[in-house]
Design an enzyme around this catalytic site. Sequence first.
Site, PDB file in Angstrom:
ATOM      1  N   ASP A   1      -8.005  30.080 -34.128  1.00 50.87           N
ATOM      2  CA  ASP A   1      -7.570  29.985 -32.734  1.00 50.87           C
ATOM      3  C   ASP A   1      -6.436  31.014 -32.633  1.00 50.87           C
ATOM      4  O   ASP A   1      -6.373  31.937 -33.454  1.00 50.87           O
ATOM      5  CB  ASP A   1      -7.101  28.553 -32.385  1.00 50.87           C
ATOM      6  CG  ASP A   1      -6.960  28.338 -30.881  1.00 50.87           C
ATOM      7  OD1 ASP A   1      -7.969  28.156 -30.196  1.00 50.87           O
ATOM      8  OD2 ASP A   1      -5.818  28.378 -30.365  1.00 50.87           O
TER       9      ASP A   1
ATOM     10  N   LYS B   1      -8.293  19.478 -33.607  1.00 54.50           N
ATOM     11  CA  LYS B   1      -7.527  20.729 -33.489  1.00 54.50           C
ATOM     12  C   LYS B   1      -6.311  20.605 -34.390  1.00 54.50           C
ATOM     13  O   LYS B   1      -5.828  19.504 -34.637  1.00 54.50           O
ATOM     14  CB  LYS B   1      -7.055  20.932 -32.044  1.00 54.50           C
ATOM     15  CG  LYS B   1      -6.710  22.359 -31.721  1.00 54.50           C
ATOM     16  CD  LYS B   1      -7.930  23.115 -31.278  1.00 54.50           C
ATOM     17  CE  LYS B   1      -7.670  24.577 -31.094  1.00 54.50           C
ATOM     18  NZ  LYS B   1      -8.832  25.229 -30.451  1.00 54.50           N
TER      19      LYS B   1
HETATM   20  P1  NDP Z   1      -5.558  35.683 -30.655  1.00 54.52           P
HETATM   21  O1  NDP Z   1      -4.409  35.219 -31.471  1.00 54.52           O
HETATM   22  O2  NDP Z   1      -6.574  36.557 -31.267  1.00 54.52           O
HETATM   23  O3  NDP Z   1      -5.039  36.387 -29.329  1.00 54.52           O
HETATM   24  C1  NDP Z   1      -4.206  35.720 -28.439  1.00 54.52           C
HETATM   25  C2  NDP Z   1      -3.861  36.669 -27.310  1.00 54.52           C
HETATM   26  O4  NDP Z   1      -3.232  35.923 -26.280  1.00 54.52           O
HETATM   27  C3  NDP Z   1      -2.869  37.740 -27.730  1.00 54.52           C
HETATM   28  O5  NDP Z   1      -3.074  38.897 -26.980  1.00 54.52           O
HETATM   29  C4  NDP Z   1      -1.542  37.094 -27.382  1.00 54.52           C
HETATM   30  O6  NDP Z   1      -0.467  37.996 -27.169  1.00 54.52           O
HETATM   31  C5  NDP Z   1      -1.899  36.390 -26.092  1.00 54.52           C
HETATM   32  N1  NDP Z   1      -0.973  35.259 -25.928  1.00 54.52           N
HETATM   33  C6  NDP Z   1      -0.775  34.226 -26.764  1.00 54.52           C
HETATM   34  N2  NDP Z   1       0.187  33.418 -26.308  1.00 54.52           N
HETATM   35  C7  NDP Z   1       0.599  33.963 -25.144  1.00 54.52           C
HETATM   36  C8  NDP Z   1       1.566  33.610 -24.189  1.00 54.52           C
HETATM   37  N3  NDP Z   1       2.322  32.496 -24.350  1.00 54.52           N
HETATM   38  N4  NDP Z   1       1.722  34.408 -23.088  1.00 54.52           N
HETATM   39  C9  NDP Z   1       0.964  35.526 -22.935  1.00 54.52           C
HETATM   40  N5  NDP Z   1       0.039  35.935 -23.821  1.00 54.52           N
HETATM   41  C10 NDP Z   1      -0.147  35.156 -24.899  1.00 54.52           C
HETATM   42  O7  NDP Z   1      -6.239  34.334 -30.099  1.00 54.52           O
HETATM   43  P2  NDP Z   1      -7.699  34.132 -29.505  1.00 54.52           P
HETATM   44  O8  NDP Z   1      -8.130  35.348 -28.788  1.00 54.52           O
HETATM   45  O9  NDP Z   1      -8.536  33.565 -30.561  1.00 54.52           O
HETATM   46  O10 NDP Z   1      -7.422  32.956 -28.451  1.00 54.52           O
HETATM   47  C11 NDP Z   1      -7.147  33.197 -27.086  1.00 54.52           C
HETATM   48  C12 NDP Z   1      -7.449  31.945 -26.275  1.00 54.52           C
HETATM   49  O11 NDP Z   1      -8.842  31.601 -26.424  1.00 54.52           O
HETATM   50  C13 NDP Z   1      -6.689  30.680 -26.684  1.00 54.52           C
HETATM   51  O12 NDP Z   1      -6.454  29.900 -25.543  1.00 54.52           O
HETATM   52  C14 NDP Z   1      -7.673  29.956 -27.593  1.00 54.52           C
HETATM   53  O13 NDP Z   1      -7.407  28.572 -27.647  1.00 54.52           O
HETATM   54  C15 NDP Z   1      -8.970  30.256 -26.872  1.00 54.52           C
HETATM   55  N6  NDP Z   1     -10.200  30.128 -27.656  1.00 54.52           N
HETATM   56  C16 NDP Z   1     -10.371  30.803 -28.820  1.00 54.52           C
HETATM   57  C17 NDP Z   1     -11.546  30.690 -29.525  1.00 54.52           C
HETATM   58  C18 NDP Z   1     -11.812  31.474 -30.762  1.00 54.52           C
HETATM   59  O14 NDP Z   1     -12.943  31.374 -31.267  1.00 54.52           O
HETATM   60  N7  NDP Z   1     -10.895  32.250 -31.277  1.00 54.52           N
HETATM   61  C19 NDP Z   1     -12.621  29.774 -29.065  1.00 54.52           C
HETATM   62  C20 NDP Z   1     -12.362  29.181 -27.788  1.00 54.52           C
HETATM   63  C21 NDP Z   1     -11.185  29.352 -27.127  1.00 54.52           C
HETATM   64  P3  NDP Z   1       0.756  38.075 -28.194  1.00 54.52           P
HETATM   65  O15 NDP Z   1       0.233  38.879 -29.336  1.00 54.52           O
HETATM   66  O16 NDP Z   1       1.850  38.722 -27.448  1.00 54.52           O
HETATM   67  O17 NDP Z   1       1.079  36.655 -28.589  1.00 54.52           O
HETATM   68  O1  2IT Z   2     -10.983  26.425 -28.957  1.00 61.28           O
HETATM   69  C1  2IT Z   2     -11.982  26.620 -29.692  1.00 61.28           C
HETATM   70  O2  2IT Z   2     -13.107  26.219 -29.374  1.00 61.28           O
HETATM   71  C2  2IT Z   2     -11.793  27.340 -30.946  1.00 61.28           C
HETATM   72  N1  2IT Z   2     -10.689  27.773 -31.225  1.00 61.28           N
HETATM   73  C3  2IT Z   2     -12.936  27.524 -31.896  1.00 61.28           C
HETATM   74  C4  2IT Z   2     -13.147  26.290 -32.721  1.00 61.28           C
HETATM   75  C5  2IT Z   2     -14.154  26.405 -33.818  1.00 61.28           C
HETATM   76  O3  2IT Z   2     -14.244  25.416 -34.569  1.00 61.28           O
HETATM   77  O4  2IT Z   2     -14.862  27.399 -33.955  1.00 61.28           O
END
Ligand code: NDP
Ligand code: 2IT
Length: 450
Positions: free
Chosen positions: A169, A129
């Site tokens: 992420d 990561k």
């Molecule tokens: P994005 O940046 O697309 O969206 C993040 C969302 O979470 C936004 O709405 C953001 O709001 C909110 N957020 C972030 N930090 C905070 C906080 N401290 N308090 C409240 N809301 C918060 O990210 P993703 O959707 O890609 O990721 C979301 C989660 O999913 C993370 O935990 C990530 O690690 C996990 N994840 C993502 C994957 C992927 O493929 N993208 C795969 C597996 C897991 P704001 O705009 O206000 O910051």
């Molecule tokens: O937390 C996660 O699994 C991710 N942000 C996606 C990682 C990836 O390599 O697609």
Amino acid sequence: MESQQEAIDKFMEGVKARNMHEPEFLQAVQEVAETVIPYIKSHDIYKGKYILTRMVEPERVIMFRVSWVDDAGIIHVNRGFRVQMNSAIGPYKGGLRFHPSVNLSILKFLAFEQVFKNSLTTLPMGGGKGGSDFDPKGKSDDEIMRFCHAFMSELFRHIGHNIDVPAGDIGVGAREVGFLFGMYKKICNNFTGVLTGKGLTWGGSLIRPEATGYGNVYFAQNMLVQKKDSFERKTVVISGSGNVAQYAAEKVIQLGGKVVSLSDSSGTLFDAEGIDAEKLAFVMQLKNVKRARISSYVETYPHAQFLKGKTPWSIPCEVALPCATQNELDVKAAEQLLANGCICVSEGANMPCTPEAIQAFQKAKILFAPGKASNAGGVATSGLEMTQNSLRFKWSRNEVDAKLKEIMEDIHNSCARYGTDPSGYVDYVKGANIAGFVKVADAMLAQGIV
Ligand code: NDP
Ligand code: 2IT
């Protein structure tokens, strides 16, 4: 003879002594230790091999300066990181997070979780990561490009399609992956699948943008099926409004559920009438094109409410999908969800529920899926993107979606295999940790002390 609890406490003492300023990392390790150490103690092949002690020490941590210039000509310095946690079963693989809260503790917890998650996908990927404390909010496209280029101008020497393959992420989506890839290709003079989440015309996979959100809903669906239940007519609350939240909402709607919330760090959007496909298309335009806040939804749909500073967990629902960030759902929120009749919680984010919240769900014996299992669809589809890049081939949308569904079902079944207790209750946390551990541990045993 040492009891299991003594063994766990002793192990954690050692981990704490070395990482005492890393609370998120310690939280992630504690959960794994509690479930995996009893398993190790009852399986002779792992005895005395210090597998878990080796697994909590990253193989390599890279930390670097990222200097860049904003639109006003002002110089900024951010910190860049890549944690290369474990490569026993494949090249390091995992996302990059750009958020002001990013530090070593958060990236080590994410990299540690990623090792188990990637193992669960059944694909050959190690865990890593990275990211930066850079805050993309309010930055222009040019500033984002300059930052991404500066970040990659150092990261490039540590990654490669057979070494370490980053992806998105929080704060890193299609736009950022494009800029990062552009700089990698320029410096290395090499067009290769070194990142996943790429654009569809230059090596990206269909369904990768949807995969984490869809995968989480597929996982929850698999859990519901065990109870002869489904998403149909269920009221669903979702936190976050980014990549994972948006596509979780899309799949819930397709399966006949009613999504009543989305959120961001400013508060929660509550639409009691339900966010249907048309409203979700509006949200996607709002968030992904205009890059606006979720609160502005109520300007177009005034019947909805924006609950400033609030999380969604007080809204009555049957299914909750936390899809924003770590520790966003505490024990008070868990008790509120249970009191309101929630029967299923499936983590889209990484570690969004606190340990006490998880305990409350498990004590109430509701369905609870830990992120390392339920959000693995994203990295699994990244693995499928890597395969397509190596084959110089492209699978159709339906083909990738079918593979994603199959992988989520396999992960569900692995969790059930290792996590079902004599009463028939499935502890998906225990199941995911042990199933993820076994594959990595066996590879480490085979490869010797390295
Ligand atoms: P994005 O940046 O697309 O969206 C993040 C969302 O979470 C936004 O709405 C953001 O709001 C909110 N957020 C972030 N930090 C905070 C906080 N401290 N308090 C409240 N809301 C918060 O990210 P993703 O959707 O890609 O990721 C979301 C989660 O999913 C993370 O935990 C990530 O690690 C996990 N994840 C993502 C994957 C992927 O493929 N993208 C795969 C597996 C897991 P704001 O705009 O206000 O910051
Ligand atoms: O937390 C996660 O699994 C991710 N942000 C996606 C990682 C990836 O390599 O697609």
